[in-house]
Design an enzyme around this catalytic site. Sequence first.
Site, mmCIF file in Angstrom:
data_model
loop_
_atom_site.group_PDB
_atom_site.id
_atom_site.type_symbol
_atom_site.label_atom_id
_atom_site.label_comp_id
_atom_site.label_asym_id
_atom_site.label_seq_id
_atom_site.Cartn_x
_atom_site.Cartn_y
_atom_site.Cartn_z
ATOM 1 N N HIS A 60 -10.109 -0.395 -6.191
ATOM 2 C CA HIS A 60 -10.617 -1.477 -6.372
ATOM 3 C C HIS A 60 -11.799 -0.663 -5.990
ATOM 4 C CE1 HIS A 60 -7.428 -5.022 -5.130
ATOM 5 N NE2 HIS A 60 -6.874 -3.614 -4.384
ATOM 6 N N PHE A 61 -12.865 -0.771 -7.151
ATOM 7 C CA PHE A 61 -14.231 -0.026 -7.014
ATOM 8 C C PHE A 61 -15.223 -0.874 -6.958
ATOM 9 C CE2 PHE A 61 -12.415 4.331 -9.250
ATOM 10 C CZ PHE A 61 -11.358 4.858 -8.333
ATOM 11 N N ARG A 62 -14.935 -1.725 -6.962
ATOM 12 C CA ARG A 62 -16.265 -2.943 -6.382
ATOM 13 C C ARG A 62 -17.864 -3.050 -7.104
ATOM 14 N NH1 ARG A 62 -12.408 -4.891 -2.939
ATOM 15 N NH2 ARG A 62 -12.503 -3.499 -1.268
ATOM 16 N N HIS A 174 -0.098 -9.415 -6.908
ATOM 17 C CA HIS A 174 -0.578 -9.154 -5.608
ATOM 18 C C HIS A 174 0.956 -10.246 -5.208
ATOM 19 C CE1 HIS A 174 -1.873 -8.487 -1.411
ATOM 20 N NE2 HIS A 174 -1.280 -9.796 -1.298
ATOM 21 N N HIS A 228 2.163 -2.296 -4.977
ATOM 22 C CA HIS A 228 2.154 -2.099 -3.513
ATOM 23 C C HIS A 228 2.794 -2.830 -2.967
ATOM 24 C CE1 HIS A 228 0.079 -6.305 -3.626
ATOM 25 N NE2 HIS A 228 -1.349 -5.255 -3.481
ATOM 26 N N ASP A 298 -4.037 1.257 -4.385
ATOM 27 C CA ASP A 298 -5.146 0.421 -3.901
ATOM 28 C C ASP A 298 -6.474 0.912 -2.958
ATOM 29 O OD1 ASP A 298 -5.506 -2.232 -3.476
ATOM 30 O OD2 ASP A 298 -3.839 -2.723 -1.920
ATOM 31 N N HIS A 302 -14.018 -0.223 2.919
ATOM 32 C CA HIS A 302 -14.910 -1.646 3.093
ATOM 33 C C HIS A 302 -15.421 -0.938 3.740
ATOM 34 C CE1 HIS A 302 -12.750 -5.518 1.666
ATOM 35 N NE2 HIS A 302 -11.849 -4.792 1.996
HETATM 36 O O1 DOR Z 1 -6.001 -5.098 1.775
HETATM 37 C C1 DOR Z 1 -5.927 -5.668 0.469
HETATM 38 N N1 DOR Z 1 -7.313 -4.909 0.584
HETATM 39 N N2 DOR Z 1 -5.437 -5.806 -0.018
HETATM 40 C C2 DOR Z 1 -5.556 -5.993 -1.859
HETATM 41 O O2 DOR Z 1 -4.750 -6.471 -2.557
HETATM 42 C C3 DOR Z 1 -7.040 -6.222 -1.685
HETATM 43 C C4 DOR Z 1 -7.621 -5.229 -1.163
HETATM 44 C C5 DOR Z 1 -9.864 -5.475 -1.244
HETATM 45 O O3 DOR Z 1 -9.638 -5.633 -2.625
HETATM 46 O O4 DOR Z 1 -10.156 -5.261 -0.462
#
Ligand code: DOR
Length: 440
Positions: A60-62, A174, A228, A298, A302
């Site tokens: 997840h590169f946001r 997921h 996962h 994964d 944050h």
């Molecule tokens: O813990 C998680 N964070 N699991 C996910 O499937 C999504 C990810 C996120 O995008 O923060």
Amino acid sequence: MKTLIKNATVVLPSGIAEVSVLTDGTKIVDIDAAIQTEADEVVDATGLHLLPGIVDDQVHFREPGLTHKEDLAHASRACAKGGVTTFLEMPNTKPNTITVDALHDKLEMASTRSFVNYGFYIGATPDNVEELAAAQRTPGIKIFIGSSTGNLLVDEQAALERIFAETTLPITAHCEDETTVRANKERFAGTTDIHDHSRIRDYEAAYIATKRAVDLSHRHNHRFHVLHVSTGAEVELFQDHRGLLTAEACPHHLFFNVDDYDRLGSLIQMNPSIKAKEDNTQLWQALLDNKIQVIATDHAPHTLEEKQQPYPQSPSGLPAVENSLALILNQVNQGNCTLEQVAGWMCDAPARTWDMVDKGRIEVGYDADLVLVDMTLKQTVHNEDQLTKSGWTPWHGETLQGWAVRTWCMGHTVYREGQVDESRYGSEVQFDHTRGGYWA
Ligand code: DOR
């Protein structure tokens, strides 16, 4: 640009061999013990091991929309440092990647922002099946059968049946059962105890959702990849794969368990939640038994500020791309697996699962995505050294043995001994879905 890598111990599909590897432009063009040729650069790799570049099929590169947490430039630098030459990114950005146009926007963005190779999933909603059916230039469809970070969710049976029936791209999901998680949230309403995260997103939630997805895959004869896997119990669901099912484990589910909450708190808050020590062991065994085929991170950054809010305000997710290879090489050094297995789980298996063209192997004609590792190098992981924009890691303070020292992406050195080269961008991964996936 011709590069001759000499004297390395090379992890080939046929096993480990002392050979030289010649790359020219973007491709591997020769593999031989004694290549006699002029090259622009001759790399003496005595004492080092050469592996295919790591293919991380879940990150997840946001970008776009959540770039205060991470962005393509920071994340792809972190990839280069960690030996990751190809990533497949998830659709829970802002906007969500749920249309062909949004998918193409991401590809366009990455072409001038990512320093390693890239691909992007298209996300499912209850009513975008036409977009899913029309999408190309993508590894496949991502469904959040249970909700996680963001607002993507498809848990109505009729909508899931339609997606499996009316699309042909491989599907991944997921898997945490929304109904179970909601009921558990009510039971634990008002809690501020991080341990309850694993009681809310519990064994049953994981098992029910994975079973549901496996059943859809079998009934619709549709390829499916379980992201996962967090419990040993789910592994029994993959025994009868029928050539359709693959599964994945992540470093945090392999190496953290609920006993680590006291030390790390919400830093290891993840969805699916981390489970017990026995699950660590059972997931590792499932990899050794080829019941789980892929290791991916994964990577879900944050900011530290966001993570340090009291539970349950703290978001789920942790960054990992720059340490995943070292974490697994450390296992090789501890005698728990072999380098050939690492190349299988982290390179060849994800490349085959998603029908990537010329990725995941050191073989003539394959792309020159390579990582040179020093299996004797011991380094301690520090938050201050992390290239992810989020600037922290749950492995802070851990000493690991076995690190990437140089990474080539399409024949170009993108990382070398602490430095990321930003003079070239990575390439869009090509997918040929007629190949039929991992088991074909
Ligand atoms: O813990 C998680 N964070 N699991 C996910 O499937 C999504 C990810 C996120 O995008 O923060």
